[in-house]
Design a protein around this motif. Structure first.
Motif, mmCIF file in Angstrom:
data_model
loop_
_atom_site.group_PDB
_atom_site.id
_atom_site.type_symbol
_atom_site.label_atom_id
_atom_site.label_comp_id
_atom_site.label_asym_id
_atom_site.label_seq_id
_atom_site.Cartn_x
_atom_site.Cartn_y
_atom_site.Cartn_z
ATOM 1 N N VAL A 154 0.840 -1.184 0.000
ATOM 2 C CA VAL A 154 0.000 0.000 0.000
ATOM 3 C C VAL A 154 0.880 1.241 0.000
ATOM 4 O O VAL A 154 1.865 1.324 0.739
ATOM 5 C CB VAL A 154 -0.926 0.020 1.227
ATOM 6 N N SER A 185 -3.302 3.437 -2.421
ATOM 7 C CA SER A 185 -3.252 2.616 -3.614
ATOM 8 C C SER A 185 -3.782 1.224 -3.302
ATOM 9 O O SER A 185 -3.876 0.823 -2.136
ATOM 10 C CB SER A 185 -1.823 2.525 -4.146
ATOM 11 N N SER A 217 -6.412 -2.211 -4.716
ATOM 12 C CA SER A 217 -7.832 -2.551 -4.740
ATOM 13 C C SER A 217 -8.299 -3.262 -3.476
ATOM 14 O O SER A 217 -9.501 -3.391 -3.267
ATOM 15 C CB SER A 217 -8.137 -3.423 -5.957
ATOM 16 N N PHE A 271 -7.777 -2.224 -0.411
ATOM 17 C CA PHE A 271 -7.717 -1.273 0.683
ATOM 18 C C PHE A 271 -8.785 -1.525 1.738
ATOM 19 O O PHE A 271 -8.579 -1.250 2.921
ATOM 20 C CB PHE A 271 -7.843 0.149 0.127
ATOM 21 N N ASN A 272 -9.912 -2.058 1.321
ATOM 22 C CA ASN A 272 -11.019 -2.264 2.241
ATOM 23 C C ASN A 272 -10.707 -3.219 3.379
ATOM 24 O O ASN A 272 -11.385 -3.188 4.410
ATOM 25 C CB ASN A 272 -12.252 -2.764 1.483
ATOM 26 N N ARG A 329 -14.065 6.281 6.434
ATOM 27 C CA ARG A 329 -13.424 5.718 5.254
ATOM 28 C C ARG A 329 -14.402 5.578 4.112
ATOM 29 O O ARG A 329 -15.605 5.369 4.310
ATOM 30 C CB ARG A 329 -12.762 4.369 5.586
ATOM 31 N N ASN A 374 -14.208 3.201 1.081
ATOM 32 C CA ASN A 374 -13.443 2.099 0.499
ATOM 33 C C ASN A 374 -13.483 2.089 -1.025
ATOM 34 O O ASN A 374 -12.514 1.693 -1.671
ATOM 35 C CB ASN A 374 -13.952 0.765 1.042
ATOM 36 N N ASN A 389 -10.880 4.397 -2.024
ATOM 37 C CA ASN A 389 -9.600 4.143 -1.365
ATOM 38 C C ASN A 389 -9.121 5.354 -0.565
ATOM 39 O O ASN A 389 -7.966 5.773 -0.669
ATOM 40 C CB ASN A 389 -8.534 3.744 -2.385
#
Length: 123
Positions: free
Chosen positions: A2, A25, A27, A29-30, A71, A73, A76
């Motif tokens: 990340v 950065s 995909s 990140f969630n 957040r 998601n 990101n």
């Protein structure tokens, strides 16, 4: 892996508000837990707020009721809404992330760090 980039800092007067943004950065990140740390000149780095992958939040006592971490998601991003800012909030604010929540909230932080954004609260 990340990469994290903070933005939104600035110079404001006491009582003002700022919203910091942490752009990440990747995909996946969630699944990461994310925290905001800050470090003032001559002071130790401290955890300000954290949010888990399940949107569970925590705050250090000095900002509770004034700051909100959230957040997005899909985009990101993690935000830190800072209201009723005080001079003692002046610091460089860093975004921190890790798969493991306990590492983010440990005080030493998780694996990934942003470059920091300066927040200055002064009259």
């Amino acid at each position: 892996q990340v990469q994290l980039v903070e933005s939104g800092g600035g110079l404001v007067q006491p009582g003002a508000s700022l919203r910091l943004s942490c752009a990440a950065s990747g995909s996946a990140f969630n699944i990461y837990a994310v925290g905001w740390y800050r470090q003032a000149p001559g002071k130790q780095r401290e955890l300000v707020a954290a949010i888990s992958s399940a949107d569970k939040t925590m705050y250090t006592d000095s900002v509770k009721g004034r700051f909100t971490i959230s957040r997005d998601n899909f985009n990101n991003r993690v935000y830190l809404q800072m209201n009723s800012l005080k001079p003692e909030d002046t610091a460089v604010y860093y975004c921190n992330a890790d798969i493991l929540l306990f590492k983010v909230v440990s005080g030493t932080g998780g694996d990934y760090w942003g470059q920091g954004t300066q927040v200055t609260v002064s009259s």
